[in-house]
Design an enzyme around this catalytic site. Structure first.
Site, short mmCIF file in Angstrom:
data_model
loop_
_atom_site.label_atom_id
_atom_site.label_comp_id
_atom_site.label_asym_id
_atom_site.label_seq_id
_atom_site.Cartn_x
_atom_site.Cartn_y
_atom_site.Cartn_z
N ASP A 283 36.71 -49.54 74.89
CA ASP A 283 37.59 -50.11 73.55
C ASP A 283 38.74 -50.00 73.57
OD1 ASP A 283 36.74 -51.70 71.17
OD2 ASP A 283 37.48 -49.59 70.11
N GLU A 325 38.98 -53.23 77.30
CA GLU A 325 39.52 -54.49 76.31
C GLU A 325 41.19 -54.10 75.64
OE1 GLU A 325 39.08 -55.20 72.12
OE2 GLU A 325 39.33 -52.94 72.90
C1 GLC Z 1 38.28 -53.23 69.37
C2 GLC Z 1 36.83 -54.28 68.65
C3 GLC Z 1 37.06 -53.98 67.57
C4 GLC Z 1 37.02 -53.20 66.77
C5 GLC Z 1 38.53 -52.14 66.58
C6 GLC Z 1 38.29 -51.10 66.73
O1 GLC Z 1 39.06 -53.77 69.01
O2 GLC Z 1 36.39 -54.73 69.62
O3 GLC Z 1 35.98 -55.16 67.14
O4 GLC Z 1 37.33 -53.16 65.65
O5 GLC Z 1 38.18 -51.94 68.74
O6 GLC Z 1 37.50 -50.14 67.38
#
Ligand code: GLC
Length: 630
Positions: A283, A325
């Site tokens: 993440d 991500e």
């Molecule tokens: C990522 C997740 C998102 C979240 C962010 C903080 O971008 O996909 O949903 O708000 O991280 O953890």
């Protein structure tokens, strides 16, 4: 202990220290240690070499990896061996991902288990369960504020149930994917409480400053990510100090400049690895390293940290993969993808440009991205999706757009306006997310069906849903469905009545499992039935099409202003994908197709097609054609 010296000497010292604690290391671990240690050592030397505790921390990390391996259940070791014999498993055309919230889709882990037969019917081989860990009551950013990585949120189940679910999924041919939310923890995590209380060993776990001096200095150059929640990147503590919180005020960024943080997080990662998780969704990777005077996004050290986590994972859970991500500039997205860092990555560019093409009826930016930004290193793959649980950000490169005469800033504004239905005649019913009046920046939320026109009653809505998936399923890598989209689920505005959710419009596209739509999925008289059956046909076709495995893709000039075109090469020929993003019938003339033998097959309908007559694509229509060179 002393600081790091040279890798060979340190390896001996570390091995002695680990064996003194854990007993003799097993042979396969030693083999992997010999393979991974030099790079882990080099990474530690760069990140932490200046610190007196560098070797001690490195030794502790290796010790935890050894202990974790010794506890690794036999069936997971068997999976490690199986993956070692088939390292490209995740590149197969048979792969199909699904993603959902445990509570919203299934009530809890028991409900997910009951849904396994449906997942098999759909053809899933990968299931991403969004955060299911202990988190603050009320708003927890959908679980992305983690209070303990070792406890499942009691409302959803237990860690034992998660491990059992992973085993059941494995038997059903489905790999479990969970989030590794390692940039931040919730403010209720034990580390956070200890840090605030000044418990020795935890003072430097987060970035806490006594006054605004440092926060002001950092904020000169960092972006605001959730401006609706708080301006800048810092939030005040009750005692007047300030803590770094990139996202919500209760999500505190960890301080990875402190090797104890790396060591602690590596321990949490190894714990999850042994529960049977096969892929960790890493993440918010762009944010994990901070430096004054920079944007503190995607700094070189962010990559080194990921590589260090990757090395640790290879020591103790060698079959596992990381998925990055990074929803940032496409050059930066690509920089995270390598077998030594993240083997998988979301493909936010393809996702956003699919929507861009549908809005503009102009496929050129998407065509350019496929031709220029699609190639990947061996041993890695894209995760291609139509939408996620997050907003859509228009992350294309301005320099790419400029080549096509498109200006980034006004184009993004147009796309935001179009998708939130502020443009006359828009088919989309999205909702704005984090509109920032200071910068003009905004993003868009909405389910696939609502963004594509079904909610607005647009005649092309269903076709656009199918078209968008036909692109995601045919460009390579792992296609990922947001569960519910396959039955045409619409936006759910009820979040506005929930005080914990009303401030975050992403909840509009995170509805509960649409039971009635699933019941109707075999009824072609319903939207749910038609969308489901058409997508199911695409899934079946994809799984039977070896050309769709891997990532090789060659652009094709369709000579038509609304038609996207590319080939997926195979042994004898290729699958040619022609996709019409326009609202009118598109004719691809025979001359354009004359490089192929006239006999082609539409692999979705199994019909023969004579290319000598050209190809006619209905509005928002597409074909997957098996072709051979002439
Ligand atoms: C990522 C997740 C998102 C979240 C962010 C903080 O971008 O996909 O949903 O708000 O991280 O953890």
């Amino acid at each position: 202990m002393t600081a790091l010296t040279d890798a060979a000497a340190d390896l001996d010292a570390v091995r002695d220290a680990v064996e003194a604690g854990a007993g003799t290391l097993d042979a396969s671990f030693v083999e992997r240690l010999d393979a991974q240690f030099p790079r882990l050592h080099a990474l530690f030397a760069t990140l932490y070499g200046h610190r007196a505790d560098a070797r001690e921390q490195l030794s502790a990390v290796v010790g935890e990896a050894a202990a974790s391996w010794s506890r690794r259940p036999l069936e997971l070791r068997a999976r490690d061996a199986q993956r070692a014999d088939d390292p490209d498993w995740f590149q197969s055309e048979r792969m199909l991902g699904g993603v959902c919230y445990v509570d919203r889709y299934a009530g809890g882990l028991a409900g997910v288990r009951e849904a396994i037969p449906y997942f098999q019917e759909l053809g899933l081989t990968y299931l991403h369960l969004m955060p299911l860990f202990e988190a603050p009551e009320g708003n927890s950013d959908g679980g992305y504020a983690v209070s303990s990585y070792r406890r499942v949120n009691p409302a959803l189940g237990t860690m034992e149930e998660l491990a059992e679910l992973a085993a059941d999924l494995r038997l059903a041919g489905i790999s479990l994917v969970v989030d590794f939310i390692f940039n931040h923890t919730s403010n209720e995590h034990e580390w956070a409480r200890n840090a605030v209380a000044g418990v020795p060993g935890f003072e430097d776990f987060y970035l806490i400053f006594p006054d605004r001096t440092m926060p002001d200095a950092y904020e000169e150059t960092v972006r605001e990510i959730f401006p609706d929640d708080h301006p800048g990147a810092f939030v005040p503590l009750e005692d007047g100090r300030w803590v770094w919180a990139t996202f919500y005020h209760f999500q505190w960024d960890l301080n990875y400049a402190n090797p104890a943080v790396f060591r602690a997080m590596a321990g949490e990662m190894l714990f999850l690895a042994n529960q049977g998780v096969e892929i960790l969704r890493m993440d918010a990777v762009a944010f994990i390293w901070k430096r004054l005077g920079t944007t503190s996004e995607s700094l070189p050290e962010a990559h080194l940290l990921l590589q260090a986590f990757n090395a640790v994972l290879h020591l103790a859970a060698p079959s596992m993969l990381f998925k990055s991500e990074a929803i940032v500039h496409p050059d930066e997205v690509a920089a995270y993808i390598s077998p030594d860092e993240c083997e998988l990555s979301y493909n936010p560019l393809q996702m956003a440009l699919t929507w861009e093409a549908l809005a503009t009826r102009d496929p050129r930016l998407l065509q350019q991205a496929l031709e220029r930004r699609h190639a990947l290193p061996a041993g890695t793959a894209w995760v291609n999706y139509v939408r996620s649980h997050d907003d859509i950000g228009w992350t294309f490169a301005d320099e790419d757009a400029a080549e096509l005469g498109i200006q980034g800033y006004p184009h993004r504004r147009f796309l935001n306006d179009f998708y939130v239905n502020r443009v006359e005649g828009s088919f989309a019913r999205g909702v704005p997310f984090q509109e920032n009046p200071k910068t003009g920046d905004a993003r868009v939320t909405g389910t696939t069906a609502s963004l594509a026109g079904i909610e607005a009653g647009d005649a092309g809505g269903e076709d656009r849903v199918v078209l968008a998936h036909a692109i995601a399923m045919s460009t390579g890598g792992i296609p990922l469905l947001y569960l519910g989209d396959e039955v045409g689920q619409l936006n759910d505005y009820s979040f506005r009545d929930d005080p914990d959710r009303a401030g975050d419009t992403r909840w509009v596209h995170r509805p509960e499992r649409p039971a009635a739509a699933y019941d109707a999925r075999t009824d072609a008289a319903t939207t749910a039935g038609r969308v489901y059956q058409r997508l199911s046909r695409l899934i079946e076709t994809r799984k039977a099409t070896p050309e769709f495995g891997g990532n090789a893709l060659i652009g094709f000039g369709a000579n038509h202003p609304t038609v996207l075109a590319y080939q997926r090469p195979g042994e004898a020929g290729a699958v040619l994908v022609l996709a019409n993003v326009g609202d009118d019938l598109a004719l691809i003339d025979p001359l354009t197709l004359s490089g192929f033998a006239p006999e082609a097959t539409d692999i979705v309908t199994a019909r023969e097609v004579d290319l000598a007559h050209g190809v006619a694509l209905p509005p928002h229509g597409f074909v997957w054609l098996r072709v051979t060179p002439r």
